[in-house]
Motif scaffolding. Structure first.
Motif, PDB file in Angstrom:
ATOM      1  N   LEU A 201       0.980 -69.372 -28.911  1.00 44.11           N
ATOM      2  CA  LEU A 201       2.435 -69.597 -29.029  1.00 44.11           C
ATOM      3  C   LEU A 201       2.660 -70.930 -29.942  1.00 44.11           C
ATOM      4  CD1 LEU A 201       4.031 -67.904 -26.238  1.00 44.11           C
ATOM      5  CD2 LEU A 201       4.165 -67.072 -28.432  1.00 44.11           C
ATOM      6  N   GLN A 202       1.783 -71.832 -29.364  1.00 44.36           N
ATOM      7  CA  GLN A 202       2.130 -73.278 -29.769  1.00 44.36           C
ATOM      8  C   GLN A 202       1.700 -73.348 -31.216  1.00 44.36           C
ATOM      9  OE1 GLN A 202       3.929 -75.541 -29.023  1.00 44.36           O
ATOM     10  NE2 GLN A 202       2.717 -77.601 -28.794  1.00 44.36           N
ATOM     11  N   VAL A 203       0.750 -72.631 -31.554  1.00 47.31           N
ATOM     12  CA  VAL A 203       0.364 -72.558 -33.147  1.00 47.31           C
ATOM     13  C   VAL A 203       1.543 -72.009 -33.769  1.00 47.31           C
ATOM     14  CG1 VAL A 203      -1.327 -71.575 -34.686  1.00 47.31           C
ATOM     15  CG2 VAL A 203      -2.071 -72.492 -32.879  1.00 47.31           C
ATOM     16  N   LEU A 236       4.505 -63.136 -34.724  1.00 48.17           N
ATOM     17  CA  LEU A 236       4.837 -63.216 -33.310  1.00 48.17           C
ATOM     18  C   LEU A 236       5.103 -61.662 -32.791  1.00 48.17           C
ATOM     19  CD1 LEU A 236       6.206 -64.833 -30.819  1.00 48.17           C
ATOM     20  CD2 LEU A 236       8.377 -64.423 -31.830  1.00 48.17           C
ATOM     21  N   GLN A 237       5.496 -60.789 -33.521  1.00 43.53           N
ATOM     22  CA  GLN A 237       5.283 -59.298 -33.078  1.00 43.53           C
ATOM     23  C   GLN A 237       3.751 -58.823 -32.842  1.00 43.53           C
ATOM     24  OE1 GLN A 237       8.037 -57.274 -32.360  1.00 43.53           O
ATOM     25  NE2 GLN A 237       6.249 -56.156 -31.311  1.00 43.53           N
ATOM     26  N   GLU A 238       2.922 -59.289 -33.689  1.00 50.14           N
ATOM     27  CA  GLU A 238       1.758 -59.127 -33.578  1.00 50.14           C
ATOM     28  C   GLU A 238       0.929 -59.551 -32.212  1.00 50.14           C
ATOM     29  OE1 GLU A 238      -0.370 -60.468 -37.205  1.00 50.14           O
ATOM     30  OE2 GLU A 238       0.607 -58.944 -38.504  1.00 50.14           O
ATOM     31  N   PHE A 239       1.256 -60.754 -32.181  1.00 51.55           N
ATOM     32  CA  PHE A 239       0.778 -61.591 -30.738  1.00 51.55           C
ATOM     33  C   PHE A 239       1.510 -60.519 -29.571  1.00 51.55           C
ATOM     34  CE2 PHE A 239       2.732 -64.057 -27.372  1.00 51.55           C
ATOM     35  CZ  PHE A 239       1.582 -64.704 -26.759  1.00 51.55           C
ATOM     36  N   TYR A 240       2.785 -60.242 -29.498  1.00 47.66           N
ATOM     37  CA  TYR A 240       3.246 -59.548 -28.478  1.00 47.66           C
ATOM     38  C   TYR A 240       2.488 -58.144 -28.479  1.00 47.66           C
ATOM     39  CZ  TYR A 240       6.521 -56.901 -25.734  1.00 47.66           C
ATOM     40  OH  TYR A 240       7.031 -56.092 -24.673  1.00 47.66           O
ATOM     41  N   LYS A 248       3.353 -57.853 -20.835  1.00 50.99           N
ATOM     42  CA  LYS A 248       4.617 -57.569 -21.650  1.00 50.99           C
ATOM     43  C   LYS A 248       5.785 -57.405 -20.768  1.00 50.99           C
ATOM     44  CE  LYS A 248       2.150 -55.369 -25.530  1.00 50.99           C
ATOM     45  NZ  LYS A 248       2.008 -54.013 -26.123  1.00 50.99           N
ATOM     46  N   ASN A 249       5.607 -56.781 -19.729  1.00 53.05           N
ATOM     47  CA  ASN A 249       6.698 -56.661 -18.928  1.00 53.05           C
ATOM     48  C   ASN A 249       6.374 -56.527 -17.342  1.00 53.05           C
ATOM     49  OD1 ASN A 249       9.447 -56.017 -18.018  1.00 53.05           O
ATOM     50  ND2 ASN A 249       9.213 -53.579 -18.142  1.00 53.05           N
TER      51      ASN A 249
END
Length: 259
Positions: A201-203, A236-240, A248-249
């Motif tokens: 996420l930092q990247v 970001l979606q690919e990361f998720y 995820k939840n």
């Protein structure tokens, strides 16, 4: 790895024990966290000066660590490099952000002398975590200051090794596990997976900040900003999408009951 450090601390062989400066750095961090988590957050503001022993202890350990670091600066080891990194963190948390860059430079210089940034060097897990942590915090400060990652210094901090992914979640028979304490394998899995996600996420965050800064400098002549940001949104979606289902939840109550 706190378990490993504690085992080394009690090792009868002095050669295997953690360096003295690392011990001081760990104590400084522990004292600071104890103060912040267990004292500061639970006292009215006007009472804080009367309950700041944790901060005072942390500062004392920081000063001892600084003395030790001055003596071992020319002896770069992983222990000493980690110690400089932790002392940077502790001084920042204790209200002295002006010295962050000094300790950061020391730890980065030691890592360079240890060859952790050499092309083709294969790092073990501990070494990889160290260089990625150095990158993380250097980038974090730059994002807060609104500085682009296109700078030469930021490029120096970027590791040459890939981010080591976490191992699969251990499969344990919880009927055979002592319920009083989670198994170390489970603790390691969650701690390392969280660290791995945090670096990713930092990247992404740094890339977004850098792109926005470059757009700010270009003004109206920047015609591809929207497309670039949409591409970053896809990343970001690919990361998720790659996250384990429970990340995820997360059903925290169920996890606590089961594990």
């Amino acid at each position: 790895d706190t378990t490993e450090v504690l085992a080394r601390y009690h090792d009868p062989d002095p050669e295997k024990r953690p360096s003295t400066v690392l011990v001081y750095a760990v104590c400084a961090m522990a004292a600071r966290n104890a103060f912040q988590m267990h004292v500061w957050s639970k006292r009215p503001a006007h009472e804080t000066p009367n309950y700041n022993m944790g901060k005072a202890l942390s500062m004392a350990y920081c000063l001892k660590g600084r003395e030790q670091l001055a003596d071992c600066f020319d002896e770069p080891t992983i222990d000493n490099c980690q110690a400089a990194f932790l002392l940077s963190y502790c001084n920042h948390q204790n209200g002295y952000p002006g010295v962050i860059y000094i300790y950061e430079w020391i730890s980065f210089t030691m890592a360079q002398e240890l060859g952790l940034y050499d092309e083709g060097r294969v790092l073990d897990t501990r070494e990889s975590i160290l260089v990625w942590c150095l990158y993380y915090f250097n980038t974090w400060y730059r994002v807060l200051q609104g500085v682009s990652n296109t700078s030469a210094e930021s490029g120096q901090f970027h590791p040459n090794c890939p981010l080591p992914p976490p191992q699969p979640k251990p499969v344990l028979d919880f009927m055979d596990v002592d319920s009083a304490e989670p198994p170390q394998e489970i603790i390691n899995y969650y701690v390392y997976t969280e660290w791995y996600c945090m670096i990713q996420l930092q990247v992404l965050r740094h890339d977004v900040m850098s792109r926005l800064l470059s757009a700010q400098a270009a003004g109206k002549q920047d015609t591809t900003l929207s497309m670039d940001l949409l591409a970053m949104q896809d990343r970001l979606q690919e990361f998720y999408d790659t996250l384990p289902v429970e990340w995820k939840n997360p059903d925290l109550e169920s996890i606590a009951l089961d594990q």
